[in-house]
Design an enzyme around this catalytic site. Sequence first.
Site, PDB file in Angstrom:
ATOM      1  N   THR A 211       0.869  -1.174   0.000  1.00  0.00           N
ATOM      2  CA  THR A 211       0.000   0.000   0.000  1.00  0.00           C
ATOM      3  C   THR A 211       0.908   1.226   0.000  1.00  0.00           C
ATOM      4  OG1 THR A 211      -1.806  -1.064   1.148  1.00  0.00           O
ATOM      5  CG2 THR A 211      -1.570   1.295   1.542  1.00  0.00           C
ATOM      6  N   GLY A 241     -11.080  -1.682   2.492  1.00  0.00           N
ATOM      7  CA  GLY A 241     -10.277  -1.707   3.716  1.00  0.00           C
ATOM      8  C   GLY A 241     -10.275  -0.374   4.449  1.00  0.00           C
ATOM      9  N   ASP A 242      -9.255  -0.201   5.261  1.00  0.00           N
ATOM     10  CA  ASP A 242      -9.135   1.001   6.102  1.00  0.00           C
ATOM     11  C   ASP A 242      -8.672   2.229   5.324  1.00  0.00           C
ATOM     12  OD1 ASP A 242      -6.683  -0.434   5.715  1.00  0.00           O
ATOM     13  OD2 ASP A 242      -5.741   0.964   7.119  1.00  0.00           O
ATOM     14  N   THR A 262      -0.800   1.670   6.982  1.00  0.00           N
ATOM     15  CA  THR A 262      -0.773   0.473   6.145  1.00  0.00           C
ATOM     16  C   THR A 262      -0.783  -0.750   7.050  1.00  0.00           C
ATOM     17  OG1 THR A 262       0.602  -0.842   4.646  1.00  0.00           O
ATOM     18  CG2 THR A 262       1.769   0.732   6.016  1.00  0.00           C
ATOM     19  N   GLY A 263      -1.477  -1.781   6.635  1.00  0.00           N
ATOM     20  CA  GLY A 263      -1.518  -2.989   7.466  1.00  0.00           C
ATOM     21  C   GLY A 263      -2.824  -3.730   7.266  1.00  0.00           C
TER      22      GLY A 263
HETATM   23  N1  ASP Z   1      -4.509  -1.524   4.692  1.00  0.00           N
HETATM   24  C1  ASP Z   1      -4.662  -2.128   3.403  1.00  0.00           C
HETATM   25  C2  ASP Z   1      -5.984  -2.818   3.377  1.00  0.00           C
HETATM   26  O1  ASP Z   1      -6.293  -3.533   4.303  1.00  0.00           O
HETATM   27  C3  ASP Z   1      -3.604  -3.123   3.048  1.00  0.00           C
HETATM   28  C4  ASP Z   1      -2.180  -2.706   3.345  1.00  0.00           C
HETATM   29  O2  ASP Z   1      -1.948  -1.626   3.842  1.00  0.00           O
HETATM   30  O3  ASP Z   1      -1.260  -3.478   3.049  1.00  0.00           O
HETATM   31  O4  ASP Z   1      -6.677  -2.695   2.403  1.00  0.00           O
END
Ligand code: ASP
Length: 397
Positions: A211, A241-242, A262-263
Site C-alpha cells: 500500500t 479496507g481502512d 498500512t496494514g
Molecule cells: N490496509 C490495506 C488494506 O487492508 C492493506 C495494506 O496496507 O497493506 O486494504
Amino acid sequence: MARQLWRGVVFACITFCMIISHAVAQGGDKILIIHGGAGSVRISRQFLKLCDNYSITITGTITPAHGTAKKVAMLAAIRAGYAALQTEDDAQLAVIEAIKVMEDSPAFNAGTGSVRSASGEVEMDAIIINGTDLGTGAVGAVRHIKNPITLARLVKDTSEHVFLVGYQAELFALNSNQMNLVPTSSLIANWTTSNEGWTSNHPRKQNRAGTVGAVAVNSRGQIFAGTSTGGLSGKMDGRVGDTPIVGAGTLADDEIGGISATGWGEAFIRYRVASRIAGLMEGGMNASMSISTVLSGMASRIQDADGGAIAIGKNGDIGFEWNSEQMAWAYSKGVDIHYGVDRGEDINVPLDDSVSTGSTTTESTTPTTPGGSGSVGRKGGIFFGIITAFIVTISVV
Ligand code: ASP
C-alpha cells in the site's frame, strides 16, 4: 542591579524579535513523508486456502529484491513530490505526485501492481484529505482506474460527496472527461501476466505488501494526507479496507497533523487507528510515540493485528513506526532523503538526484532506533537568535 535588569529586558526583547523575524522569513519546514507498505500483512482466509491447495508458501515479507525495487521507486516518489513543495509550496500536489509515482510502479500494491481479489479482479481504494478545510475525496473498490488517488481528488474537488465506490465511481471518472478507464490487464504487474489465473503458480506466492501513502506540510502549515491500495490478496470482491476511511487508515487536520497507515485493514478500521494516533498527538505526544502506542494498543486488543503508519505533527515532528516485520518509508525536509525498509535501516541520499541517484549512490547508512522520528528544523534558527541577542546585550548594555 538596574543595569542587570536592563540587560535582562534588552536580551528578552532582542531574542523575541529575532525569533519572530526568523520564523516569518523562513516559514515552517516543508516536509514530505511517504510509505510503501508494511510487510507481513494479513492475508484473507480464502487466499490462504487456495494457496494450500496449490502448495504455495506465503511468507508475507518484503524480499530483498522487492525491497530494492521499492526503495528505487520511493526515491523517485519523494523527488517528484518534493519538487511540488519546493516550487509551488503545494502540499496536495506533493502528496498526489508522490503517490502517483508509486501507483505507477509495479513494486507497490496500488494502481499498477495491485493484488487480486478472490475472483482475480483488481479492486483499489484511495483517499486524499485536506487538513485545512478537512475536504476529503475517497474511492473504494474501483477496478479500471490507473491512478485512484487522482480520482479521489476529483471526488473531493468536483462532487458534493466524500466517498464513491465501485462502478459508479468509475462512471463519475468517465463523465468528468478528465480521466479514462483502463483494462484490468494494464494494472497487472509483469510478475503476474494478464492471461494467467491468479491461483496458478506465479510469483504471487508472496503477499506483495505495498500500500502507498504520503503526508506533506507546506511552509504555511497546510497538511495533506493520502493513501492508495489494492487491498489484501484474495479479499472478497467488494471488500473495502481502512485506506479510504477517514480516521481508520488516513487522517489530516492542520490543528493536529497528518497520518497515513498500512496494514491489516480490518483491524485498523476496528481499532480506529488514525483517529487514535491523532488523539494522542493532539494531547501533546510526538508523532512517533503516538504511532507506536496505538499499534501496541491495537495488537493487545486484536490478535495478530499488524502494520504501520507515517505521520507529521502540526509542529513538523515526523514519525514512522510499525509492528509488522518491515515497512517501506522515506522522508525529506528539503536537503536529503532518508529511507529504509528493514528495522534499524536509515539510508541517506541527497534530494537532488543530479548529485547522486537511486540505489547506485554513495549512500551512507546511519543506524537509528527502529522506526525513528525527526523534529522541527527551526531549532537552529532559534538557537542562532538567542546567541546573537546575548552578544548584542552584553556589548551594548
Ligand atoms: N490496509 C490495506 C488494506 O487492508 C492493506 C495494506 O496496507 O497493506 O486494504
